[in-house]
Motif scaffolding. Structure first.
Motif, PDB file in Angstrom:
ATOM      1  N   UNK A  12      -6.651 -25.778 -25.506  1.00 21.67           N
ATOM      2  CA  UNK A  12      -5.697 -26.151 -24.464  1.00 21.67           C
ATOM      3  C   UNK A  12      -4.363 -26.579 -25.072  1.00 21.67           C
ATOM      4  N   UNK A  13      -4.413 -27.362 -26.143  1.00 16.85           N
ATOM      5  CA  UNK A  13      -3.173 -27.798 -26.798  1.00 16.85           C
ATOM      6  C   UNK A  13      -2.406 -26.608 -27.372  1.00 16.85           C
ATOM      7  N   UNK A  18       2.317 -22.689 -26.605  1.00 18.69           N
ATOM      8  CA  UNK A  18       2.844 -21.327 -26.502  1.00 18.69           C
ATOM      9  C   UNK A  18       3.964 -21.221 -25.475  1.00 18.69           C
ATOM     10  N   UNK A  19       4.129 -22.261 -24.651  1.00 21.46           N
ATOM     11  CA  UNK A  19       5.160 -22.229 -23.629  1.00 21.46           C
ATOM     12  C   UNK A  19       4.696 -21.685 -22.299  1.00 21.46           C
ATOM     13  N   UNK A  20       3.415 -21.342 -22.191  1.00 22.25           N
ATOM     14  CA  UNK A  20       2.872 -20.850 -20.930  1.00 22.25           C
ATOM     15  C   UNK A  20       2.876 -21.993 -19.916  1.00 22.25           C
ATOM     16  N   UNK A  24      -1.243 -23.399 -15.303  1.00 20.86           N
ATOM     17  CA  UNK A  24      -2.077 -22.224 -15.544  1.00 20.86           C
ATOM     18  C   UNK A  24      -2.725 -22.265 -16.926  1.00 20.86           C
ATOM     19  N   UNK A  25      -2.061 -22.918 -17.881  1.00 13.02           N
ATOM     20  CA  UNK A  25      -2.659 -23.070 -19.212  1.00 13.02           C
ATOM     21  C   UNK A  25      -3.923 -23.930 -19.134  1.00 13.02           C
ATOM     22  N   UNK A  26      -3.848 -25.035 -18.401  1.00  9.60           N
ATOM     23  CA  UNK A  26      -5.007 -25.921 -18.289  1.00  9.60           C
ATOM     24  C   UNK A  26      -6.111 -25.278 -17.448  1.00  9.60           C
ATOM     25  N   UNK A  27      -5.752 -24.791 -16.260  1.00  6.98           N
ATOM     26  CA  UNK A  27      -6.753 -24.165 -15.408  1.00  6.98           C
ATOM     27  C   UNK A  27      -7.358 -22.925 -16.045  1.00  6.98           C
ATOM     28  N   UNK A  28      -6.503 -22.109 -16.693  1.00  9.48           N
ATOM     29  CA  UNK A  28      -7.003 -20.894 -17.348  1.00  9.48           C
ATOM     30  C   UNK A  28      -7.940 -21.202 -18.500  1.00  9.48           C
ATOM     31  N   UNK A  29      -7.624 -22.213 -19.303  1.00  8.39           N
ATOM     32  CA  UNK A  29      -8.508 -22.607 -20.402  1.00  8.39           C
ATOM     33  C   UNK A  29      -9.857 -23.062 -19.860  1.00  8.39           C
ATOM     34  N   UNK A  30      -9.819 -23.857 -18.765  1.00  9.15           N
ATOM     35  CA  UNK A  30     -11.070 -24.303 -18.164  1.00  9.15           C
ATOM     36  C   UNK A  30     -11.920 -23.145 -17.673  1.00  9.15           C
ATOM     37  N   UNK A  31     -11.291 -22.197 -16.965  1.00  9.76           N
ATOM     38  CA  UNK A  31     -12.043 -21.048 -16.455  1.00  9.76           C
ATOM     39  C   UNK A  31     -12.570 -20.160 -17.581  1.00  9.76           C
ATOM     40  N   UNK A 361       3.376 -35.714 -18.521  1.00  9.33           N
ATOM     41  CA  UNK A 361       2.491 -35.289 -17.439  1.00  9.33           C
ATOM     42  C   UNK A 361       1.254 -34.603 -18.008  1.00  9.33           C
ATOM     43  N   UNK A 362       1.453 -33.776 -19.019  1.00  6.32           N
ATOM     44  CA  UNK A 362       0.332 -33.078 -19.637  1.00  6.32           C
ATOM     45  C   UNK A 362      -0.625 -34.071 -20.290  1.00  6.32           C
TER      46      UNK A 362
END
Length: 456
Positions: A12-13, A18-20, A24-31, A361-362
């Motif tokens: 996730x870090x 990567x600037x994404x 979506x970076x957090x949710x995508x990593x989880x999925x 926030x992250x």
């Protein structure tokens, strides 16, 4: 498979770097990890059924309604020339003293923090209005830029702060989780109002440390912060001075006073602040349909970003827990030397280091839900922990290379101010913030005394 949650956090870090887009970076990593875990049999698909409940909980959360209201208040004040009048008034009052402009900027930053709570607006406004004047008056560029960046970040710790609103919601959930794991059913909570009150004294002490630093510099090395030389002989107008000071002070009194006295919840106080900001804009003859449209659009963008990140972080957190991440963190902390002190020190160091590369926030939505229940389960006071984390997160705006306050100021600073000078200028203020963290760690009563006095 205790290594899976650690790998998930590391991935996730990396994706965030990567600037994404963060949500979506957090949710995508989880999925991604949930899908891989289901294929290998290490993740129970039933854990994902909690996602709709989490989303519904976010939507109906009245505490989080304070976020768009406080953002609206801050953006409205930014566009209504309140900061410009306030800086002019403080400059008249303190300018003739050695280091007077520096003192004025710190006090204006504190007042703007207590009335807007938006770091970017404060840094940009003071950078545009005061930095050229300070350089023209002979202030050292490093000191000038460091002052503006550091005082702009006071909105993170001085209430009403959006960071404290988000932290309060996350820590409240973490505190209830910790109590449930201890077999308690009559659950205590930590509210945003508790954090607002708890952060008040540490925030004022931090302002005092900034003022002390500028006074020492102006007396020790007067050429770095000379007295303000006026370009004209126009007399000071006390009417103008009071006209610049009283409106924001009244707004601060209305918002914070209603929270401190228990008259209003933070969400209700945010509504009062938003309405008060519109009155100030109307009083300055800045309120128009076009300006109101700009404020609403800016508020919508910030609010949508925050809530999308919260949704993505909730999905990430569910999957992380599904892999046993909370148990892994608990085992890691229990195995550390120093017990709760060692665990707290490690978490604070981790948050400080992540501040170099991630936004507050992250960190709030990724790190705090993971470590919060464990630390609170070890007996830490939730108000003290929340204020400590907020102070630590404040440094994330100043630490190079990705400190957002540095970017904000770089965008409005004159061309002759080098980026290296901005980086050098914030170093003493980062040290002051770390000193404040140490003071609060040694004297937790600074954060807990006032909430316990007011609310028992």
């Amino acid at each position: 498979m205790s290594w899976i949650p650690l790998l998930m956090f590391a991935v996730a870090c990396l994706v965030l770097l990567s600037g994404y887009p963060v949500a979506f970076a957090l949710g995508g990593t989880g999925l991604l990890f949930a899908g891989a875990g289901m294929l290998t049999g290490h993740f129970n698909p039933a854990d994902l059924t909690f996602v709709p409940n989490r989303l519904f909980g976010i939507v109906e959360n009245t505490t989080l309604m304070a976020v768009p209201l406080f953002v609206f208040m801050g953006v409205m004040l930014e566009k209504s020339k309140v900061a410009e009048k306030l800086l002019s008034s403080m400059g008249q009052l303190f300018g003739p003293l050695p280091g007077g402009m520096g003192l004025a900027i710190i006090l204006v930053g504190a007042l703007l923090a207590a009335s807007t709570g938006i770091v970017g607006a404060t840094v940009v406004t003071m950078g545009l209005l005061s930095l050229p004047t300070m350089l023209r008056q002979g202030y050292q560029p490093q000191l000038s830029t460091g002052l503006i960046c550091a005082t702009g970040t006071l909105g993170q710790i001085i209430p009403p702060s959006i960071a404290l609103v988000l932290l309060g919601d996350v820590l409240s959930n973490a505190y209830q989780d910790a109590q449930l794991k201890q077999g308690l059913w009559n659950l205590d909570t930590v509210s945003v109002g508790d954090l607002f009150v708890g952060a008040l004294l540490p925030g004022l002490i931090l302002v005092g440390l900034y003022l002390l630093y500028v006074m020492i510099i102006s007396l020790w090395k007067p050429h770095l912060a000379p007295a303000f030389q006026r370009d004209d002989n126009s007399p000071r107008s006390w009417a103008g001075l009071l006209g610049g000071l009283l409106p924001p002070l009244l707004l601060i009194a209305a918002v914070l006073g209603s929270i401190l006295t228990g008259t209003a919840t933070p969400t209700e106080a945010a509504g009062v602040g938003a309405f008060g900001a519109m009155l100030l804009a109307a009083g300055n003859r800045q309120l128009s349909r076009a300006m109101l449209g700009e404020v609403v659009r800016a508020t919508s963008r910030v609010t949508a970003m925050v809530f999308m990140i919260l949704i993505g972080a909730s999905l990430f957190s569910l999957v992380f827990r599904g892999f046993g991440g909370e148990e892994s963190v608990h085992a890691l902390f229990n195995s550390m030397p120093g017990g709760v002190v060692g665990a707290t020190l490690m978490v604070m160091l981790l948050i400080f280091l992540l501040g170099f590369i991630l936004d507050f926030i992250e960190i709030t939505f990724v790190v705090v839900p993971i470590v919060g229940p464990v630390l609170l389960g070890m007996g830490l006071d939730p108000i003290w922990l929340g204020v400590m984390i907020a102070l630590n997160l404040q440094t994330s705006f100043l630490t190079p290379p990705f400190g957002f306050a540095l970017f904000y100021l770089r965008g409005v600073a004159p061309a002759e101010v080098k980026t290296a000078q901005i980086y050098q200028g914030v170093i003493p203020f980062i040290a002051i913030q770390l000193l404040m963290l140490g003071i609060l760690a040694l004297f937790p009563e600074l954060a807990t005394w006032l909430p316990h006095l007011l609310y028992g």
